[in-house]
Design a protein around this motif. Structure first.
Motif, PDB file in Angstrom:
ATOM      1  N   GLU A  73      -2.666   6.079   0.422  1.00  0.00           N
ATOM      2  CA  GLU A  73      -3.874   5.302   0.158  1.00  0.00           C
ATOM      3  C   GLU A  73      -4.637   4.999   1.450  1.00  0.00           C
ATOM      4  O   GLU A  73      -5.780   4.593   1.402  1.00  0.00           O
ATOM      5  CB  GLU A  73      -3.535   3.962  -0.494  1.00  0.00           C
ATOM      6  CG  GLU A  73      -3.058   4.056  -1.907  1.00  0.00           C
ATOM      7  CD  GLU A  73      -2.786   2.672  -2.471  1.00  0.00           C
ATOM      8  OE1 GLU A  73      -3.605   2.218  -3.287  1.00  0.00           O
ATOM      9  OE2 GLU A  73      -1.780   2.070  -2.074  1.00  0.00           O
TER      10      GLU A  73
ATOM     11  N   PRO B 178      -6.620  -6.669   1.525  1.00  0.00           N
ATOM     12  CA  PRO B 178      -6.584  -5.752   0.388  1.00  0.00           C
ATOM     13  C   PRO B 178      -7.233  -4.421   0.763  1.00  0.00           C
ATOM     14  O   PRO B 178      -8.173  -4.372   1.562  1.00  0.00           O
ATOM     15  CB  PRO B 178      -7.414  -6.470  -0.677  1.00  0.00           C
ATOM     16  CG  PRO B 178      -7.401  -7.904  -0.275  1.00  0.00           C
ATOM     17  CD  PRO B 178      -7.315  -7.902   1.215  1.00  0.00           C
ATOM     18  N   LEU B 179      -6.737  -3.337   0.204  1.00  0.00           N
ATOM     19  CA  LEU B 179      -7.255  -2.018   0.505  1.00  0.00           C
ATOM     20  C   LEU B 179      -8.755  -1.938   0.263  1.00  0.00           C
ATOM     21  O   LEU B 179      -9.492  -1.341   1.040  1.00  0.00           O
ATOM     22  CB  LEU B 179      -6.522  -0.955  -0.306  1.00  0.00           C
ATOM     23  CG  LEU B 179      -6.962   0.487  -0.060  1.00  0.00           C
ATOM     24  CD1 LEU B 179      -6.782   0.862   1.402  1.00  0.00           C
ATOM     25  CD2 LEU B 179      -6.178   1.442  -0.945  1.00  0.00           C
ATOM     26  N   SER B 180      -9.230  -2.569  -0.809  1.00  0.00           N
ATOM     27  CA  SER B 180     -10.656  -2.515  -1.129  1.00  0.00           C
ATOM     28  C   SER B 180     -11.495  -3.116   0.007  1.00  0.00           C
ATOM     29  O   SER B 180     -12.542  -2.594   0.360  1.00  0.00           O
ATOM     30  CB  SER B 180     -10.945  -3.234  -2.437  1.00  0.00           C
ATOM     31  OG  SER B 180     -10.506  -4.585  -2.361  1.00  0.00           O
ATOM     32  N   GLU B 181     -11.013  -4.207   0.599  1.00  0.00           N
ATOM     33  CA  GLU B 181     -11.729  -4.827   1.711  1.00  0.00           C
ATOM     34  C   GLU B 181     -11.688  -3.941   2.949  1.00  0.00           C
ATOM     35  O   GLU B 181     -12.684  -3.782   3.659  1.00  0.00           O
ATOM     36  CB  GLU B 181     -11.147  -6.199   2.037  1.00  0.00           C
ATOM     37  CG  GLU B 181     -11.893  -6.898   3.153  1.00  0.00           C
ATOM     38  CD  GLU B 181     -11.289  -8.264   3.494  1.00  0.00           C
ATOM     39  OE1 GLU B 181     -11.452  -8.687   4.641  1.00  0.00           O
ATOM     40  OE2 GLU B 181     -10.670  -8.886   2.612  1.00  0.00           O
TER      41      GLU B 181
ATOM     42  N   ASP C 101     -16.123   1.817   5.909  1.00  0.00           N
ATOM     43  CA  ASP C 101     -17.373   2.514   5.592  1.00  0.00           C
ATOM     44  C   ASP C 101     -18.480   1.933   6.416  1.00  0.00           C
ATOM     45  O   ASP C 101     -19.341   2.498   6.908  1.00  0.00           O
ATOM     46  CB  ASP C 101     -17.708   2.401   4.105  1.00  0.00           C
ATOM     47  CG  ASP C 101     -16.773   3.261   3.272  1.00  0.00           C
ATOM     48  OD1 ASP C 101     -16.204   4.223   3.811  1.00  0.00           O
ATOM     49  OD2 ASP C 101     -16.602   2.932   2.088  1.00  0.00           O
TER      50      ASP C 101
ATOM     51  N   TYR D  97       0.843  -1.198   0.000  1.00  0.00           N
ATOM     52  CA  TYR D  97       0.000   0.000   0.000  1.00  0.00           C
ATOM     53  C   TYR D  97       0.873   1.241   0.000  1.00  0.00           C
ATOM     54  O   TYR D  97       1.890   1.292   0.673  1.00  0.00           O
ATOM     55  CB  TYR D  97      -0.888   0.056   1.251  1.00  0.00           C
ATOM     56  CG  TYR D  97      -1.864  -1.072   1.374  1.00  0.00           C
ATOM     57  CD1 TYR D  97      -2.930  -1.194   0.505  1.00  0.00           C
ATOM     58  CD2 TYR D  97      -1.724  -2.015   2.389  1.00  0.00           C
ATOM     59  CE1 TYR D  97      -3.838  -2.228   0.630  1.00  0.00           C
ATOM     60  CE2 TYR D  97      -2.630  -3.056   2.518  1.00  0.00           C
ATOM     61  CZ  TYR D  97      -3.681  -3.153   1.633  1.00  0.00           C
ATOM     62  OH  TYR D  97      -4.570  -4.179   1.765  1.00  0.00           O
TER      63      TYR D  97
ATOM     64  N   GLU E  72     -11.427  -0.702   3.005  1.00  0.00           N
ATOM     65  CA  GLU E  72     -12.318   0.437   2.786  1.00  0.00           C
ATOM     66  C   GLU E  72     -13.775   0.070   3.031  1.00  0.00           C
ATOM     67  O   GLU E  72     -14.525   0.850   3.606  1.00  0.00           O
ATOM     68  CB  GLU E  72     -12.144   0.978   1.371  1.00  0.00           C
ATOM     69  CG  GLU E  72     -10.833   1.717   1.190  1.00  0.00           C
ATOM     70  CD  GLU E  72     -10.566   2.121  -0.240  1.00  0.00           C
ATOM     71  OE1 GLU E  72     -11.101   1.463  -1.167  1.00  0.00           O
ATOM     72  OE2 GLU E  72      -9.794   3.075  -0.435  1.00  0.00           O
ATOM     73  N   VAL E  73     -14.169  -1.142   2.629  1.00  0.00           N
ATOM     74  CA  VAL E  73     -15.538  -1.606   2.886  1.00  0.00           C
ATOM     75  C   VAL E  73     -15.777  -1.683   4.385  1.00  0.00           C
ATOM     76  O   VAL E  73     -16.816  -1.244   4.889  1.00  0.00           O
ATOM     77  CB  VAL E  73     -15.799  -2.974   2.209  1.00  0.00           C
ATOM     78  CG1 VAL E  73     -17.093  -3.586   2.697  1.00  0.00           C
ATOM     79  CG2 VAL E  73     -15.801  -2.823   0.703  1.00  0.00           C
ATOM     80  N   ARG E  74     -14.822  -2.232   5.121  1.00  0.00           N
ATOM     81  CA  ARG E  74     -14.954  -2.325   6.573  1.00  0.00           C
ATOM     82  C   ARG E  74     -15.060  -0.949   7.218  1.00  0.00           C
ATOM     83  O   ARG E  74     -15.814  -0.747   8.148  1.00  0.00           O
ATOM     84  CB  ARG E  74     -13.762  -3.047   7.180  1.00  0.00           C
ATOM     85  CG  ARG E  74     -13.722  -4.515   6.944  1.00  0.00           C
ATOM     86  CD  ARG E  74     -12.626  -5.050   7.815  1.00  0.00           C
ATOM     87  NE  ARG E  74     -12.150  -6.332   7.381  1.00  0.00           N
ATOM     88  CZ  ARG E  74     -11.120  -6.948   7.938  1.00  0.00           C
ATOM     89  NH1 ARG E  74     -10.455  -6.374   8.908  1.00  0.00           N
ATOM     90  NH2 ARG E  74     -10.734  -8.122   7.519  1.00  0.00           N
TER      91      ARG E  74
END
Length: 84
Positions: A53, A75-78, A84, A49, A80-82
């Motif tokens: 980011e 992963p960053l996407s995961e 939010d 990362y 970010e979901v957490r």
């Protein structure tokens, strides 16, 4: 609550107290030192990362840091979901 009072609590009660204390902190009230910021940047980089980011002031910071320390980065996407 004194240290002696805390010592009489069960592990679950101490964990709950710790969680309540952590939840009472706001991101604006807790600032990282430059050394802490550098350490987090290094750990994030080791997981691929870029430092910019990651927003270290978002909720669940402790969970994200613990995962990095255990080598269980996500992963960053995961993340970010957490967050939010």
């Amino acid at each position: 609550m004194t240290p002696q009072d805390i010592a009489t609590l069960t592990p679950q009660e101490r964990f709950d107290l710790l969680t309540d204390l952590w939840d009472s902190l706001s991101a604006e009230g807790v600032r990282l030192t430059p050394a802490q910021e550098a350490e987090l940047a290094q750990r994030a980089a080791s997981l691929g990362y870029a430092h910019d980011e990651l927003d270290w002031t978002k909720p669940l910071l402790a969970e994200a840091i613990a995962e990095i320390e255990r080598g269980e980065g996500v992963p960053l996407s995961e993340l970010e979901v957490r967050l939010d």
